[in-house]
Scaffold this motif. Structure first.
Motif, PDB file in Angstrom:
ATOM      1  N   ILE A 171       0.833  -1.205   0.000  1.00  0.00           N
ATOM      2  CA  ILE A 171       0.000   0.000   0.000  1.00  0.00           C
ATOM      3  C   ILE A 171       0.868   1.256   0.000  1.00  0.00           C
ATOM      4  O   ILE A 171       0.495   2.283  -0.588  1.00  0.00           O
ATOM      5  CB  ILE A 171      -0.955  -0.004   1.208  1.00  0.00           C
ATOM      6  CG1 ILE A 171      -1.915  -1.196   1.107  1.00  0.00           C
ATOM      7  CG2 ILE A 171      -1.754   1.285   1.281  1.00  0.00           C
ATOM      8  CD1 ILE A 171      -2.726  -1.232  -0.164  1.00  0.00           C
ATOM      9  N   TYR A 172       2.031   1.179   0.611  1.00  0.00           N
ATOM     10  CA  TYR A 172       2.964   2.307   0.533  1.00  0.00           C
ATOM     11  C   TYR A 172       3.268   2.625  -0.930  1.00  0.00           C
ATOM     12  O   TYR A 172       3.289   3.795  -1.341  1.00  0.00           O
ATOM     13  CB  TYR A 172       4.251   1.972   1.291  1.00  0.00           C
ATOM     14  CG  TYR A 172       5.328   3.040   1.172  1.00  0.00           C
ATOM     15  CD1 TYR A 172       5.334   4.141   2.024  1.00  0.00           C
ATOM     16  CD2 TYR A 172       6.329   2.941   0.196  1.00  0.00           C
ATOM     17  CE1 TYR A 172       6.314   5.121   1.911  1.00  0.00           C
ATOM     18  CE2 TYR A 172       7.300   3.915   0.079  1.00  0.00           C
ATOM     19  CZ  TYR A 172       7.293   5.003   0.943  1.00  0.00           C
ATOM     20  OH  TYR A 172       8.259   5.974   0.811  1.00  0.00           O
ATOM     21  N   GLY A 173       3.490   1.558  -1.724  1.00  0.00           N
ATOM     22  CA  GLY A 173       3.746   1.768  -3.143  1.00  0.00           C
ATOM     23  C   GLY A 173       2.542   2.317  -3.878  1.00  0.00           C
ATOM     24  O   GLY A 173       2.658   3.233  -4.699  1.00  0.00           O
ATOM     25  N   TYR A 174       1.354   1.785  -3.575  1.00  0.00           N
ATOM     26  CA  TYR A 174       0.137   2.270  -4.221  1.00  0.00           C
ATOM     27  C   TYR A 174      -0.113   3.743  -3.905  1.00  0.00           C
ATOM     28  O   TYR A 174      -0.465   4.536  -4.787  1.00  0.00           O
ATOM     29  CB  TYR A 174      -1.066   1.449  -3.760  1.00  0.00           C
ATOM     30  CG  TYR A 174      -1.163   0.059  -4.342  1.00  0.00           C
ATOM     31  CD1 TYR A 174      -0.329  -0.363  -5.368  1.00  0.00           C
ATOM     32  CD2 TYR A 174      -2.103  -0.852  -3.862  1.00  0.00           C
ATOM     33  CE1 TYR A 174      -0.420  -1.632  -5.895  1.00  0.00           C
ATOM     34  CE2 TYR A 174      -2.217  -2.126  -4.391  1.00  0.00           C
ATOM     35  CZ  TYR A 174      -1.372  -2.519  -5.398  1.00  0.00           C
ATOM     36  OH  TYR A 174      -1.464  -3.782  -5.920  1.00  0.00           O
ATOM     37  N   VAL A 175       0.035   4.087  -2.641  1.00  0.00           N
ATOM     38  CA  VAL A 175      -0.260   5.461  -2.211  1.00  0.00           C
ATOM     39  C   VAL A 175       0.662   6.448  -2.911  1.00  0.00           C
ATOM     40  O   VAL A 175       0.227   7.524  -3.353  1.00  0.00           O
ATOM     41  CB  VAL A 175      -0.148   5.577  -0.674  1.00  0.00           C
ATOM     42  CG1 VAL A 175      -0.161   7.035  -0.239  1.00  0.00           C
ATOM     43  CG2 VAL A 175      -1.292   4.821  -0.005  1.00  0.00           C
ATOM     44  N   HIS A 176       1.936   6.094  -3.036  1.00  0.00           N
ATOM     45  CA  HIS A 176       2.892   7.035  -3.614  1.00  0.00           C
ATOM     46  C   HIS A 176       2.944   6.965  -5.143  1.00  0.00           C
ATOM     47  O   HIS A 176       3.046   7.997  -5.803  1.00  0.00           O
ATOM     48  CB  HIS A 176       4.282   6.786  -3.018  1.00  0.00           C
ATOM     49  CG  HIS A 176       4.393   7.185  -1.571  1.00  0.00           C
ATOM     50  ND1 HIS A 176       3.962   6.361  -0.551  1.00  0.00           N
ATOM     51  CD2 HIS A 176       4.842   8.316  -0.974  1.00  0.00           C
ATOM     52  CE1 HIS A 176       4.172   6.964   0.610  1.00  0.00           C
ATOM     53  NE2 HIS A 176       4.701   8.148   0.382  1.00  0.00           N
ATOM     54  N   ALA A 177       2.859   5.758  -5.705  1.00  0.00           N
ATOM     55  CA  ALA A 177       2.955   5.635  -7.160  1.00  0.00           C
ATOM     56  C   ALA A 177       1.673   6.042  -7.860  1.00  0.00           C
ATOM     57  O   ALA A 177       1.698   6.670  -8.920  1.00  0.00           O
ATOM     58  CB  ALA A 177       3.323   4.204  -7.540  1.00  0.00           C
TER      59      ALA A 177
END
Length: 666
Positions: free
Chosen positions: A508-514
């Motif tokens: 989710i860290y990747g989803y939120v930022h990407a």
């Protein structure tokens, strides 16, 4: 010219013949092993994707499965889902490999053939695909096994609010009885009779008003129904102002506003402690869900439920506002939530006779209420002194005493009871007191098409479910009921949950930022294969202002008790059937590893059509699954008119999983 006689004599020697024969055998074995080792061949190519955001054309490397477009409805025994998220399910070692059919690129000798045509590239074809009117068709497959997927047609305008399992008029008409509300329960279409078209949006539909403004107003054109305004306008539920519905925050029993009503409950029983001790609430007969809407600002998540009855659009209004809700009814079957799910259950003029049929409906409340949890009832029998209403109050008092509930407070038009923390009161009742205790072998978490039972559900002797920690610590604490889940692990359960939490936190860290989820105005989110609720928990950790409906499929382990113990909400469901919600009610649908499991027993094109029905125009879909499944789903997505793209996962381009990301166009 040199004399070559000696060289020819060497070729004729036995040693040379043996060496040559050995080399031929080695090369033949190498070729056969290489050719048959993978079970089937897979062709990689570049497909072209047109991005509507930046009008660019992107080449995405994908692979075509030999089973693309072939959907199975057979009921097969399921293997256990993978315990580590992101890992594909293992194929059976005994399963024969699929038949290999030639595709014409490699000739009989294993050499790359140059005698084939790929056709000319037409740059307009990509754009035309996105603007197709449903008359085109796509061909997918390999070799002679070509499957045609036609673009799905749009349903009739009368189906704009269609809920397949609740609007099955033919099946409802065949019911033997409707006395207990059977007509409001699930009656799904039979095999081959399900939804085969795209549910249309109302004329003039607009992008939803973002949260938190949507709590107080929504577009009239998105839910163009005035029945509630006509019936409940004087009770401060809802009104029309210009081109919007306005929600003043009132209800039948709290016309002066939900905030004042919640303050009164807190003052009556301080131990309820909204947002601390009380985190998960069920609101029965919720109206337009103002009770749950105003609890959100107190760090309480409320699941608001109501049937699709004469006020059938209550849940549709709730979801359009951005409040957790689903269609459900107290009738003959258990509700689709586990035992000890809710810290507080609320009923304000919910029009349910709790003492009918020996109290079977209140026994269902008792099953879902957490040990030590509270039941709040705001109704006329509590405060009116008319003879018939006082008789109803006496019946309610008698039933709750036999259920071992303690009447904690009765004030004004609200009465609040508390469920016991253990079984001591149940076991000390006089012999023959009704209702009886349930059979010890009864599973109180078994809810899919299970009838309500006229008995008291016993609490676990070890206290599981009763002693959850306070919010927000309970989100990441390890629930004790984790040990009760039937799964292929015992000692390692806590480690599995920790690993699951870490995995989703990083993803989710990747989803939120990407993908800029914090800027996307997401509100109503569904995790279609929720596991332990790690996806929803990570969204809370990253402060994405949304709520998640955690769906636990019946094809896997029932982890729903753990999800509720973490302070989240969810439901049990079979994705071979439609979900009980209105069309256009979710902003984001997330599915990880769902289709590779459900394709063994469901038609995956039906699941995709159901996703389109639930998804708002402009909504998004994220599907993580195996390469072959993702490629098949992408073909269906294109046939539904979604904009789609395939991405590598964090494991890299050679991993066996891919991410399919789709947008539903207006």
């Amino acid at each position: 010219m040199k004399d070559i006689g000696p060289n020819l004599n060497f070729i004729k020697t036995p040693a040379f013949i043996k060496i040559t024969a050995f080399a031929i055998i080695v090369l033949s074995c190498f070729y056969l092993g290489k050719h048959y080792s993978d079970g089937y061949q897979q062709l990689s190519f570049f497909s072209t994707f047109h991005s509507p955001q930046n009008d660019s054309i992107i080449d995405v490397a994908v692979g075509v499965s030999p089973n693309v477009g072939k959907f199975s409805d057979q009921n097969l025994n399921l293997t256990a889902p993978p315990s580590i998220p992101g890992s594909p399910p293992k194929n059976s070692k005994n399963a024969p490999p699929p038949a290999v059919e030639r595709i014409g690129i490699v000739d009989e000798d294993g050499a790359m053939s140059v005698e084939f045509e790929v056709g000319e590239f037409d740059p307009h074809s990509v754009e035309d695909l996105g603007n197709s009117d449903g008359e085109e068709e796509k061909k997918v497959g390999n070799g002679d096994s070509t499957v045609k997927i036609e673009n799905f047609r749009v349903c009739e305008a009368s189906m704009q609010d269609y809920i397949p399992c609740l609007d099955n008029v033919e099946e409802i008409a065949r019911l033997n009885s409707t006395e207990r509300g059977e007509k409001y329960e699930r009656h799904c279409p039979g095999k081959g009779e399900g939804l085969d078209c795209l549910v249309p949006m109302p004329q003039g539909y607009k992008p939803r008003i973002p949260w938190p403004a949507s709590r107080d107003e929504v577009w009239f054109s998105n839910v163009p129904h005035t029945r509630l305004v006509e019936d409940k306008g004087g009770q401060n539920w809802i009104s029309i102002k210009g081109d919007k519905f306005v929600f003043p925050g009132g209800g039948t029993q709290f016309i002066h506003g939900a905030d004042q009503y919640l303050d009164q409950i807190s003052q009556m029983v301080p131990d309820i402690a909204f947002g601390n001790h009380t985190r998960v609430v069920l609101d029965i007969g919720c109206g337009v869900a103002s009770f749950g809407a105003f609890l959100l600002q107190r760090n309480v998540i409320t699941l608001s439920i109501a049937p699709k009855d004469v006020h059938e659009n209550q849940i549709q209004f709730a979801l359009e506002r951005g409040v957790p809700a689903m269609v459900a009814v107290f009738a003959t079957h258990r509700l689709l939530y586990p035992s000890q799910a809710f810290d507080l259950i609320h009923c304000s003029r919910c029009r349910i006779n709790w003492t009918c049929d020996d109290g079977i409906l209140l026994l269902e409340v008792n099953r879902m209420l957490r040990a030590g949890g509270y039941f709040a009832w705001a109704a006329q029998p509590v405060y009116k002194h008319e003879e018939n209403l006082q008789e109803q109050w006496k019946e309610m008092e008698d039933l709750t005493i036999r259920l071992c509930w303690e009447l904690v407070k009765k004030e004004g038009y609200i009465a609040i009871w508390r469920k016991p923390l253990n079984n001591s009161c149940y076991l000390n009742r006089d012999t023959g007191v009704q209702p009886p205790l349930c059979d010890p072998n009864d599973d109180p978490d078994d809810v899919w098409y299970v009838g309500m039972k006229p008995c008291i559900t016993l609490l676990p002797e070890n206290g599981y479910g009763a002693n959850v920690t306070a919010w927000p610590a309970r989100l990441n604490d390890l629930p004790e009921r984790l040990q009760t889940i039937e799964m292929d692990a015992y000692i390692s359960r806590k480690e599995i949950l920790k690993a699951d939490t870490k995995f989703w936190h990083e993803l989710i860290y990747g989803y939120v930022h990407a993908y800029h989820w914090n800027d996307s105005k997401l509100r109503n989110v569904m995790d279609m294969r929720a596991g332990f609720g790690g996806f929803a928990a990570a969204l809370i950790d990253f402060q994405v202002d949304c709520w998640v409906m955690n769906v636990v499929p019946v094809s896997g382990f029932n982890t729903l008790p753990v999800i509720y113990d973490r302070g989240l909400i969810g439901v049990r469901h079979d994705w071979c059937e439609p979900f009980d919600t209105y069309p256009r009610t979710y902003d984001l649908l997330h599915a990880a590893g769902l289709f590779s499991i459900e394709q063994k027993r469901c038609n995956i094109s039906n699941i995709m059509l159901e996703m389109d029905r639930m998804l708002r125009p402009g909504g998004r879909v994220y599907i993580r699954d195996t390469v072959s499944v993702v490629n098949e789903l992408r073909e269906i997505a294109v046939a539904m008119g979604w904009a789609s793209a395939v991405h590598d996962t964090s494991e890299g381009p050679h991993a066996s999983w891919r991410l399919l990301r789709c947008d539903k166009r207006f």
